[in-house]
Design an enzyme around this catalytic site. Structure first.
Site, PDB file in Angstrom:
ATOM      1  N   SER A 143       0.872  -1.178   0.000  1.00 48.39           N
ATOM      2  CA  SER A 143       0.000   0.000   0.000  1.00 48.39           C
ATOM      3  C   SER A 143       0.906   1.223   0.000  1.00 48.39           C
ATOM      4  CB  SER A 143      -0.944  -0.006   1.209  1.00 48.39           C
ATOM      5  OG  SER A 143      -0.215  -0.215   2.395  1.00 48.39           O
ATOM      6  N   GLU A 172       1.402   5.572   0.661  1.00 51.96           N
ATOM      7  CA  GLU A 172       0.918   6.837   1.229  1.00 51.96           C
ATOM      8  C   GLU A 172       1.387   8.009   0.370  1.00 51.96           C
ATOM      9  OE1 GLU A 172       1.317   7.876   5.601  1.00 51.96           O
ATOM     10  OE2 GLU A 172       2.463   9.517   4.699  1.00 51.96           O
ATOM     11  N   TYR A 231      -3.159  14.013   6.113  1.00 54.88           N
ATOM     12  CA  TYR A 231      -3.948  15.159   6.574  1.00 54.88           C
ATOM     13  C   TYR A 231      -2.953  16.122   7.168  1.00 54.88           C
ATOM     14  CZ  TYR A 231      -8.289  17.020   8.668  1.00 54.88           C
ATOM     15  OH  TYR A 231      -9.382  17.769   9.011  1.00 54.88           O
ATOM     16  N   ALA A 256      -0.702  18.871   9.069  1.00 55.86           N
ATOM     17  CA  ALA A 256      -0.620  19.195  10.491  1.00 55.86           C
ATOM     18  C   ALA A 256      -1.661  20.245  10.840  1.00 55.86           C
ATOM     19  CB  ALA A 256       0.781  19.692  10.813  1.00 55.86           C
ATOM     20  N   ARG A 289      -4.295  10.898  16.266  1.00 61.04           N
ATOM     21  CA  ARG A 289      -4.447  12.063  17.135  1.00 61.04           C
ATOM     22  C   ARG A 289      -3.882  13.287  16.439  1.00 61.04           C
ATOM     23  NH1 ARG A 289      -0.417  12.858  21.868  1.00 61.04           N
ATOM     24  NH2 ARG A 289       0.714  13.664  20.073  1.00 61.04           N
ATOM     25  N   ASP A 344      -0.050  15.550  15.480  1.00 59.59           N
ATOM     26  CA  ASP A 344       0.993  16.223  16.252  1.00 59.59           C
ATOM     27  C   ASP A 344       0.484  17.587  16.709  1.00 59.59           C
ATOM     28  OD1 ASP A 344       3.083  14.363  16.260  1.00 59.59           O
ATOM     29  OD2 ASP A 344       3.506  14.804  14.151  1.00 59.59           O
ATOM     30  N   HIS A 355       6.765   5.742  20.404  1.00 63.33           N
ATOM     31  CA  HIS A 355       6.415   7.144  20.169  1.00 63.33           C
ATOM     32  C   HIS A 355       7.104   8.003  21.240  1.00 63.33           C
ATOM     33  CE1 HIS A 355       3.832  10.740  20.088  1.00 63.33           C
ATOM     34  NE2 HIS A 355       3.514  10.373  18.852  1.00 63.33           N
ATOM     35  N   ASP A 399       3.154   1.886  25.255  1.00 66.14           N
ATOM     36  CA  ASP A 399       2.848   2.206  23.859  1.00 66.14           C
ATOM     37  C   ASP A 399       1.989   1.093  23.235  1.00 66.14           C
ATOM     38  OD1 ASP A 399       3.246   4.291  22.102  1.00 66.14           O
ATOM     39  OD2 ASP A 399       4.946   3.350  21.106  1.00 66.14           O
ATOM     40  N   ARG A 415      -5.710  -0.442  22.904  1.00 61.68           N
ATOM     41  CA  ARG A 415      -6.952   0.309  23.141  1.00 61.68           C
ATOM     42  C   ARG A 415      -7.513   0.852  21.820  1.00 61.68           C
ATOM     43  NH1 ARG A 415      -6.968   4.383  28.025  1.00 61.68           N
ATOM     44  NH2 ARG A 415      -9.003   4.679  27.074  1.00 61.68           N
ATOM     45  N   GLN A 418       4.867   3.571  11.980  1.00 62.66           N
ATOM     46  CA  GLN A 418       5.813   4.620  11.625  1.00 62.66           C
ATOM     47  C   GLN A 418       7.014   3.938  10.969  1.00 62.66           C
ATOM     48  OE1 GLN A 418       6.507   7.453  10.585  1.00 62.66           O
ATOM     49  NE2 GLN A 418       5.807   8.586  12.375  1.00 62.66           N
ATOM     50  N   PHE A 467      13.505  14.280  10.488  1.00 65.51           N
ATOM     51  CA  PHE A 467      12.160  13.760  10.737  1.00 65.51           C
ATOM     52  C   PHE A 467      12.219  12.585  11.715  1.00 65.51           C
ATOM     53  CE2 PHE A 467       8.236  11.437   9.324  1.00 65.51           C
ATOM     54  CZ  PHE A 467       7.378  12.314   9.980  1.00 65.51           C
ATOM     55  N   HIS A 509       3.775  -1.298   3.743  1.00 63.24           N
ATOM     56  CA  HIS A 509       3.219   0.027   3.442  1.00 63.24           C
ATOM     57  C   HIS A 509       4.390   0.968   3.134  1.00 63.24           C
ATOM     58  CE1 HIS A 509       0.320   3.315   3.726  1.00 63.24           C
ATOM     59  NE2 HIS A 509       1.169   3.972   4.495  1.00 63.24           N
ATOM     60  N   ARG A 523       7.131  10.772  -4.404  1.00 65.59           N
ATOM     61  CA  ARG A 523       8.301  10.522  -5.267  1.00 65.59           C
ATOM     62  C   ARG A 523       8.294   9.017  -5.535  1.00 65.59           C
ATOM     63  NH1 ARG A 523      10.553  15.254  -7.055  1.00 65.59           N
ATOM     64  NH2 ARG A 523      10.705  16.780  -5.387  1.00 65.59           N
TER      65      ARG A 523
HETATM   66  P1  FAD Z   1      -1.663   8.248  19.561  1.00 72.74           P
HETATM   67  O1  FAD Z   1      -2.592   7.142  19.583  1.00 72.74           O
HETATM   68  O2  FAD Z   1      -2.169   9.593  19.871  1.00 72.74           O
HETATM   69  O3  FAD Z   1      -0.539   7.988  20.579  1.00 72.74           O
HETATM   70  C1  FAD Z   1       0.818   8.308  20.441  1.00 72.74           C
HETATM   71  C2  FAD Z   1       1.531   7.699  21.634  1.00 72.74           C
HETATM   72  O4  FAD Z   1       1.373   8.550  22.748  1.00 72.74           O
HETATM   73  C3  FAD Z   1       0.922   6.373  21.996  1.00 72.74           C
HETATM   74  O5  FAD Z   1       1.551   5.331  21.296  1.00 72.74           O
HETATM   75  C4  FAD Z   1       1.067   6.351  23.485  1.00 72.74           C
HETATM   76  O6  FAD Z   1       2.320   5.838  23.855  1.00 72.74           O
HETATM   77  C5  FAD Z   1       0.991   7.788  23.880  1.00 72.74           C
HETATM   78  N1  FAD Z   1      -0.353   8.238  24.289  1.00 72.74           N
HETATM   79  C6  FAD Z   1      -1.138   9.134  23.657  1.00 72.74           C
HETATM   80  N2  FAD Z   1      -2.250   9.370  24.373  1.00 72.74           N
HETATM   81  C7  FAD Z   1      -2.169   8.594  25.466  1.00 72.74           C
HETATM   82  C8  FAD Z   1      -3.003   8.392  26.599  1.00 72.74           C
HETATM   83  N3  FAD Z   1      -4.150   9.074  26.769  1.00 72.74           N
HETATM   84  N4  FAD Z   1      -2.614   7.495  27.537  1.00 72.74           N
HETATM   85  C9  FAD Z   1      -1.452   6.824  27.407  1.00 72.74           C
HETATM   86  N5  FAD Z   1      -0.610   6.984  26.356  1.00 72.74           N
HETATM   87  C10 FAD Z   1      -0.956   7.850  25.408  1.00 72.74           C
HETATM   88  N6  FAD Z   1       0.121  13.133  11.413  1.00 72.74           N
HETATM   89  C11 FAD Z   1      -0.626  14.078  10.767  1.00 72.74           C
HETATM   90  O7  FAD Z   1      -0.723  15.214  11.240  1.00 72.74           O
HETATM   91  N7  FAD Z   1      -1.266  13.788   9.583  1.00 72.74           N
HETATM   92  C12 FAD Z   1      -1.224  12.542   9.031  1.00 72.74           C
HETATM   93  O8  FAD Z   1      -1.818  12.317   7.979  1.00 72.74           O
HETATM   94  C13 FAD Z   1      -0.457  11.530   9.686  1.00 72.74           C
HETATM   95  N8  FAD Z   1      -0.391  10.268   9.189  1.00 72.74           N
HETATM   96  C14 FAD Z   1       0.269   9.288   9.885  1.00 72.74           C
HETATM   97  C15 FAD Z   1       0.222   7.966   9.417  1.00 72.74           C
HETATM   98  C16 FAD Z   1       0.845   6.943  10.132  1.00 72.74           C
HETATM   99  C17 FAD Z   1       0.766   5.529   9.613  1.00 72.74           C
HETATM  100  C18 FAD Z   1       1.559   7.245  11.321  1.00 72.74           C
HETATM  101  C19 FAD Z   1       2.252   6.145  12.088  1.00 72.74           C
HETATM  102  C20 FAD Z   1       1.617   8.558  11.802  1.00 72.74           C
HETATM  103  C21 FAD Z   1       0.963   9.586  11.102  1.00 72.74           C
HETATM  104  N9  FAD Z   1       0.956  10.908  11.566  1.00 72.74           N
HETATM  105  C22 FAD Z   1       0.220  11.878  10.902  1.00 72.74           C
HETATM  106  C23 FAD Z   1       1.722  11.289  12.764  1.00 72.74           C
HETATM  107  C24 FAD Z   1       0.871  11.218  14.052  1.00 72.74           C
HETATM  108  O9  FAD Z   1      -0.161  12.165  13.999  1.00 72.74           O
HETATM  109  C25 FAD Z   1       1.792  11.494  15.242  1.00 72.74           C
HETATM  110  O10 FAD Z   1       2.719  10.459  15.395  1.00 72.74           O
HETATM  111  C26 FAD Z   1       1.061  11.775  16.558  1.00 72.74           C
HETATM  112  O11 FAD Z   1       2.004  12.303  17.487  1.00 72.74           O
HETATM  113  C27 FAD Z   1       0.470  10.540  17.190  1.00 72.74           C
HETATM  114  O12 FAD Z   1      -0.713  10.194  16.643  1.00 72.74           O
HETATM  115  P2  FAD Z   1      -1.264   8.678  16.772  1.00 72.74           P
HETATM  116  O13 FAD Z   1      -2.724   8.721  16.574  1.00 72.74           O
HETATM  117  O14 FAD Z   1      -0.497   7.792  15.894  1.00 72.74           O
HETATM  118  O15 FAD Z   1      -0.848   8.199  18.184  1.00 72.74           O
END
Ligand code: FAD
Length: 287
Positions: free
Chosen positions: A7, A9, A41, A43, A99, A101, A142, A151, A157, A169, A209, A258, A264
């Site tokens: 797949s 991205e 999507y 930032a 979630r 960044d 992370h 993590d 969850r 990642q 990065f 993936h 590119r």
């Molecule tokens: P989350 O589920 O939020 O968690 C990140 C880590 O923080 C967890 O693994 C955990 O250890 C900890 N954590 C978070 N909340 C809690 C809690 N309440 N309790 C305990 N631990 C917690 N970013 C963008 O802006 N746009 C994109 O399109 C984008 N695409 C991505 C695609 C992929 C495949 C990946 C892996 C990342 C992508 N990102 C993107 C980056 C991502 O938004 C960041 O890494 C962000 O900091 C974390 O989002 P998350 O949903 O992956 O992790």
């Protein structure tokens, strides 16, 4: 060795030139018959409209299963779900739910007062509405993770909230992924964990990065990339490095890889070719 499913991205364009580059990238990689492709999507939700337009165009024009990424940053629940429904209206029901960044200049993620508090809440809301949801996972933990086990517990969850699959990642050491996969299995995660691979297009940018997202670069790899750059062979080395990593993962039973293409396509296409993933049509008919 079996040929893995793939797949890809992409990211949404910010200019006319960027639109052409996205289009050419999808056109170059579509003949490899990916399981699905996705569009990121920006930032802070900065590409809301562009992501929607890109997923609609790619799904419509290329007939590829397409996923839109969606984050919780800087938006109310209503606004976030409106974006998801916009994807659905464009025929796209696959979402990579994140979630996100913190916005530029902010030190930590702070939920919008009326927004989703975290990725688990977002996943649950999307799954309840019938979307097919994938989530992010972190073989090198992370940066915000309290520990490697915490993590994985958090990933569980997200899966339990309704995600069907996790995409990781990027990482450079196959053992890091394999140990992560073992920890996920031990924690009771049965959903597939798809390794995310970054064929290195720009070594300097990749290094910064990686530092931001917690991906560890092994010392010997850093030296090898520095040398390849000095010798003007960085592309060649990047393909060899990504192909070797992919090969080891396939050997260890990963049936799906993936790729972060960064719009590119060349390196990704070359790595896929090294794995036996080649266009179904004759090359003369392929971009
Ligand atoms: P989350 O589920 O939020 O968690 C990140 C880590 O923080 C967890 O693994 C955990 O250890 C900890 N954590 C978070 N909340 C809690 C809690 N309440 N309790 C305990 N631990 C917690 N970013 C963008 O802006 N746009 C994109 O399109 C984008 N695409 C991505 C695609 C992929 C495949 C990946 C892996 C990342 C992508 N990102 C993107 C980056 C991502 O938004 C960041 O890494 C962000 O900091 C974390 O989002 P998350 O949903 O992956 O992790």
């Amino acid at each position: 060795m079996s040929v893995p499913a793939v797949s890809f991205e992409f990211f949404p364009p910010k200019s006319l030139q960027g639109s052409f580059r996205l289009w050419e990238s999808v056109r170059a990689l579509a003949p490899l018959a990916p399981e699905w492709v996705s569009v990121t999507y920006g930032a802070g939700g900065s590409t809301r409209k562009l992501t929607r337009e890109a997923v609609a165009a790619i799904g419509g024009e290329f007939g590829l299963r397409t996923a839109g990424h969606l984050t919780c940053v800087d938006a109310s629940r209503e606004e976030t779900l409106e974006v998801a429904e916009g994807f659905r209206a464009a025929g796209v029901t696959d979402i990579v739910a994140l979630r996100g960044d913190p916005p530029e200049g902010a030190d930590a993620f702070r939920p919008h007062p009326d927004g989703f508090r975290d990725s688990v809440e977002l996943v649950g809301a999307l799954a309840d509405r019938g979307f097919r949801v994938r989530v992010g996972a972190y073989p090198d933990p992370h940066p915000e993770a309290r520990s490697a086990d915490a993590d994985v517990a958090w990933l569980k969850r997200k899966i339990d909230a309704g995600a069907c699959e996790a995409v990781t990642q990027f990482f450079f050491d196959p053992e890091v992924f394999l140990r992560f996969r073992d920890r996920c299995a031990a924690a009771g995660i049965a959903a597939p964990i798809v390794p995310g691979l970054l064929p290195v297009e720009n070594w300097g940018k990749t290094r910064s990065f990686a530092a931001r997202c917690g991906a560890v670069i092994p010392d010997d790899l850093a030296i090898a990339f520095d040398v390849a750059e000095r010798d003007g062979r960085a592309d060649l080395f990047a393909v060899a490095q990504a192909a070797e990593l992919a090969d080891r993962l396939v050997e260890e039973g990963c049936g799906h890889l993936h790729f972060y293409t960064l719009n590119r396509p060349d390196l990704t296409r070359d790595v896929c070719a090294a794995l036996g993933r080649v266009p179904a049509a004759p090359l003369s008919a392929v971009a």
